[in-house]
Scaffold this motif. Structure first.
Motif, mmCIF file in Angstrom:
data_model
loop_
_atom_site.group_PDB
_atom_site.id
_atom_site.type_symbol
_atom_site.label_atom_id
_atom_site.label_comp_id
_atom_site.label_asym_id
_atom_site.label_seq_id
_atom_site.Cartn_x
_atom_site.Cartn_y
_atom_site.Cartn_z
ATOM 1 N N ASP A 1 0.796 -1.213 0.000
ATOM 2 C CA ASP A 1 0.000 0.000 0.000
ATOM 3 C C ASP A 1 0.837 1.276 0.000
ATOM 4 O O ASP A 1 0.302 2.376 0.128
ATOM 5 N N TYR A 2 2.139 1.114 -0.145
ATOM 6 C CA TYR A 2 3.004 2.288 -0.160
ATOM 7 C C TYR A 2 4.177 1.955 -1.069
ATOM 8 O O TYR A 2 4.782 0.877 -0.950
ATOM 9 N N LEU B 1 7.740 3.427 -3.229
ATOM 10 C CA LEU B 1 8.785 4.435 -3.217
ATOM 11 C C LEU B 1 9.721 4.215 -4.403
ATOM 12 O O LEU B 1 9.869 3.092 -4.895
ATOM 13 N N TYR C 1 13.795 4.950 -5.378
ATOM 14 C CA TYR C 1 15.115 5.318 -4.889
ATOM 15 C C TYR C 1 16.071 5.392 -6.063
ATOM 16 O O TYR C 1 15.953 4.669 -7.040
ATOM 17 N N PHE D 1 16.328 8.357 -1.362
ATOM 18 C CA PHE D 1 14.890 8.478 -1.607
ATOM 19 C C PHE D 1 14.598 9.568 -2.632
ATOM 20 O O PHE D 1 15.171 10.657 -2.585
ATOM 21 N N SER E 1 1.225 6.747 -1.917
ATOM 22 C CA SER E 1 0.356 5.867 -1.150
ATOM 23 C C SER E 1 -0.685 5.272 -2.074
ATOM 24 O O SER E 1 -1.023 5.858 -3.093
ATOM 25 N N TYR F 1 1.671 -3.609 5.412
ATOM 26 C CA TYR F 1 1.848 -4.026 6.786
ATOM 27 C C TYR F 1 1.937 -5.539 6.901
ATOM 28 O O TYR F 1 1.017 -6.264 6.553
ATOM 29 N N SER F 2 3.087 -6.009 7.338
ATOM 30 C CA SER F 2 3.262 -7.435 7.627
ATOM 31 C C SER F 2 3.756 -7.557 9.056
ATOM 32 O O SER F 2 4.348 -8.536 9.445
ATOM 33 N N THR G 1 5.869 -5.221 10.201
ATOM 34 C CA THR G 1 7.055 -4.395 10.298
ATOM 35 C C THR G 1 7.194 -3.368 9.179
ATOM 36 O O THR G 1 8.163 -2.638 9.146
ATOM 37 N N TYR G 2 6.270 -3.331 8.248
ATOM 38 C CA TYR G 2 6.468 -2.477 7.076
ATOM 39 C C TYR G 2 7.812 -2.749 6.420
ATOM 40 O O TYR G 2 8.582 -1.839 6.147
ATOM 41 N N LYS G 3 8.082 -4.000 6.154
ATOM 42 C CA LYS G 3 9.246 -4.401 5.381
ATOM 43 C C LYS G 3 9.137 -3.825 3.974
ATOM 44 O O LYS G 3 8.079 -3.843 3.360
ATOM 45 N N TYR G 4 10.227 -3.308 3.449
ATOM 46 C CA TYR G 4 10.248 -2.726 2.114
ATOM 47 C C TYR G 4 10.910 -3.724 1.164
ATOM 48 O O TYR G 4 12.031 -4.155 1.394
ATOM 49 N N ILE G 5 10.220 -4.054 0.087
ATOM 50 C CA ILE G 5 10.732 -4.985 -0.910
ATOM 51 C C ILE G 5 11.159 -4.191 -2.129
ATOM 52 O O ILE G 5 10.382 -3.387 -2.662
ATOM 53 N N PHE G 6 12.377 -4.444 -2.581
ATOM 54 C CA PHE G 6 12.938 -3.699 -3.705
ATOM 55 C C PHE G 6 12.848 -4.493 -5.001
ATOM 56 O O PHE G 6 12.930 -5.726 -5.008
ATOM 57 N N GLY G 7 12.721 -3.767 -6.083
ATOM 58 C CA GLY G 7 12.825 -4.354 -7.407
ATOM 59 C C GLY G 7 14.287 -4.548 -7.788
ATOM 60 O O GLY G 7 15.194 -4.250 -7.017
ATOM 61 N N TYR H 1 16.820 -1.372 9.954
ATOM 62 C CA TYR H 1 16.837 -2.433 8.949
ATOM 63 C C TYR H 1 18.278 -2.683 8.482
ATOM 64 O O TYR H 1 19.111 -1.770 8.479
ATOM 65 N N TYR I 1 19.886 -4.328 4.905
ATOM 66 C CA TYR I 1 19.698 -4.840 3.555
ATOM 67 C C TYR I 1 21.075 -5.182 3.003
ATOM 68 O O TYR I 1 22.095 -4.710 3.504
ATOM 69 N N VAL J 1 18.503 -5.019 -4.241
ATOM 70 C CA VAL J 1 18.690 -4.748 -2.820
ATOM 71 C C VAL J 1 17.760 -5.694 -2.054
ATOM 72 O O VAL J 1 16.546 -5.651 -2.221
ATOM 73 N N GLU K 1 11.200 -8.875 11.982
ATOM 74 C CA GLU K 1 11.046 -9.794 10.859
ATOM 75 C C GLU K 1 12.426 -10.067 10.280
ATOM 76 O O GLU K 1 13.317 -9.216 10.345
ATOM 77 N N GLU L 1 3.552 4.749 6.671
ATOM 78 C CA GLU L 1 4.090 5.092 5.363
ATOM 79 C C GLU L 1 5.153 6.164 5.491
ATOM 80 O O GLU L 1 4.879 7.360 5.459
#
Lengths: 113, 114
Positions: free
Chosen positions: A31-32, A34, A36, A46, A51, A95-96, A98-104, B33, B35, B43, B56, B100
């Motif tokens: 749901d969010y 970004l 970079y 960043f 959102s 939201y899982s 922890t708001y883990k951020y997954i990158f491409g 975090y 990474y 990343v 996590e 967010e």
């Protein structure tokens, strides 16, 4: 399991033209989002975020568009400048716990003078 | 603008040795975090940390990895017995609160395992 994909590993654009970088995601819980920018041997910096309640966010030369039904977002850079040459990563979070951020996987943009 | 600081910038070690990578997150941030990025790849998330415990962790973060916030300002990543495939750029990141918000990244530690 690649939840965030950037299918173009590289892109070359003439200075002054528009750069369009694309990103697709598979997890509907995200749901969010970004973007970079990353130079070699430096940490990601960043650029802009959006959102899931919006479909567009603009900041100067950078605009991010979100198409939730297609699970697709794009970054537009107008006008492109040689200093924009870098690797661009999109990232997504939801939201899982922890708001883990997954990158491409990143797209290397080269802006030609 | 406040920065996330990482030391050292480069670390060379022998396979099987222990390494500790250090980070000083931005002072009023609560979420931390690690990474990593193997050369030319994406990343990858390793671990998140909040309220003095791991929130996590990814599949990469096995028993050889640990994190600690020993003194309220430093945030460390320890690799107990390094392997060749641990060679990568390791990034520390932090953000202020839940929800967010953008992640702020450090400039990374390049770990080379020989």
């Amino acid at each position: 399991d690649q939840q965030v994909k950037q299918n173009s590993p590289s892109l070359s654009v003439q200075e002054g033209r528009i750069s369009i970088l694309n990103c697709d995601y598979t997890n509907s819980m995200f749901d969010y989002f970004l973007w970079y920018k990353k130079y070699p041997a430096e940490g990601p910096t960043f650029l802009i975020s959006i959102s899931s309640i919006k479909d567009k966010n603009e900041d100067g030369r950078f605009t991010v568009f979100l198409n939730k039904s297609a699970k697709h977002l794009s970054l537009h850079i107008v006008p492109s400048q040689p200093g924009d040459s870098a690797v661009y990563f999109c990232a997504a979070s939801g939201y899982s716990g922890t708001y883990k951020y997954i990158f491409g996987t990143g797209t290397r943009l080269k802006v030609l003078a | 603008e406040p920065e996330v600081t990482q030391t050292p910038s480069h670390q060379v070690t022998q396979m099987g040795q222990e390494v500790i990578l250090r980070c000083v997150p931005i002072s009023n941030h609560l979420y931390f975090y690690w990474y990593r990025q193997i050369l030319g790849q994406k990343v990858e998330f390793l671990v998140s940390f909040y309220n003095n415990e791991i929130s996590e962790k990814s599949e990469i973060f096995d028993d050889q990895f640990s994190v600690e916030r020993p003194d309220g300002s430093n945030f460390t990543l320890k690799i107990r017995s390094t392997k060749l495939e641990d060679s990568a750029m390791y990034f520390c990141a932090s953000k202020q609160g839940v929800g967010e918000e953008k992640l702020f990244f450090g400039s990374g530690t390049q770990l080379s395992v020989l």
